[in-house]
Design an enzyme around this catalytic site. Structure first.
Site, mmCIF file in Angstrom:
data_model
loop_
_atom_site.group_PDB
_atom_site.id
_atom_site.type_symbol
_atom_site.label_atom_id
_atom_site.label_comp_id
_atom_site.label_asym_id
_atom_site.label_seq_id
_atom_site.Cartn_x
_atom_site.Cartn_y
_atom_site.Cartn_z
ATOM 1 N N CYS A 13 0.836 -1.220 0.000
ATOM 2 C CA CYS A 13 0.000 0.000 0.000
ATOM 3 C C CYS A 13 0.862 1.259 0.000
ATOM 4 O O CYS A 13 1.670 1.471 0.902
ATOM 5 C CB CYS A 13 -0.882 -0.021 1.239
ATOM 6 S SG CYS A 13 -1.809 1.496 1.477
HETATM 7 N N1 MHO Z 1 -5.645 -1.774 3.441
HETATM 8 C C1 MHO Z 1 -5.962 -0.654 2.612
HETATM 9 C C2 MHO Z 1 -4.984 -0.538 1.482
HETATM 10 C C3 MHO Z 1 -5.091 0.715 0.786
HETATM 11 S S1 MHO Z 1 -3.757 0.922 -0.176
HETATM 12 C C4 MHO Z 1 -3.847 2.432 -0.910
HETATM 13 C C5 MHO Z 1 -7.347 -0.864 2.056
HETATM 14 O O1 MHO Z 1 -7.739 -2.019 1.898
HETATM 15 O O2 MHO Z 1 -8.024 0.115 1.795
HETATM 16 O O3 MHO Z 1 -3.909 -0.068 -1.261
#
Ligand code: MHO
Length: 158
Positions: A13
């Site tokens: 992420c």
């Molecule tokens: N755990 C986060 C990741 C966001 S990242 C920008 C979600 O599932 O929103 O991929």
């Protein structure tokens, strides 16, 4: 006045990856985006499907007089688990792969050597899953993903 240098990485992420690189001395700018895929101008929603081939990535601009690619590699390997393939913690999919996108032959050689050294160190319980891929085009992510952790208080990934 030296020219700005650039580096590109994917380590899960991008919210936390961007924030971590921003904290480093000599890092001038970090942009969250998408790289390593085959759709032009991808959106976050498209990348999330894991069908565009892109990884969530950061483009790091730095002052080579104050930091260096080796230091950025240190940061890269310290802020994520390079033994996780196509996921990072709770985030699962190729878009979260551990990937280095070298921007020139020198970076490629250093990245290759670093992965080999990490493997040889015996410090990891699993093989290194980090891949080295041609950088191709970097697509900046939507504005709301830039400086995300500064804009949004809360228990997000790092
Ligand atoms: N755990 C986060 C990741 C966001 S990242 C920008 C979600 O599932 O929103 O991929």
């Amino acid at each position: 006045m030296t020219a700005t240098a650039k580096a590109m990485f994917g380590a899960g992420c991008f919210w936390g990856v961007e924030a971590a690189f921003r904290r480093q001395v000599g890092v001038l700018e970090v942009t969250s985006g998408y790289a390593g895929g085959d759709v032009d101008n991808p959106t976050y929603a498209q990348v999330c499907t894991d069908r565009t081939g892109h990884a969530e990535a950061v483009l790091v601009e730095y002052d080579p007089a104050r930091t260096g690619y080796e230091t950025l590699l240190d940061v890269f390997f310290a802020i994520h688990d390079p033994t996780q393939a196509n996921r990072q913690g709770p985030d699962i999919g190729r878009q979260y792969r551990s990937v280095i996108f070298p921007l020139d032959a020198d970076q490629e050689a250093r990245a290759t050597a670093r992965i080999a050294a990490l493997e040889a160190s015996g410090r990891l319980v699993r093989p290194v899953a980090t891949v080295i891929e041609p950088a191709g085009r970097f697509w900046p992510a939507e504005e709301y993903h830039q400086r995300y952790l500064e804009k949004n208080a809360g228990p997000f990934c790092r």
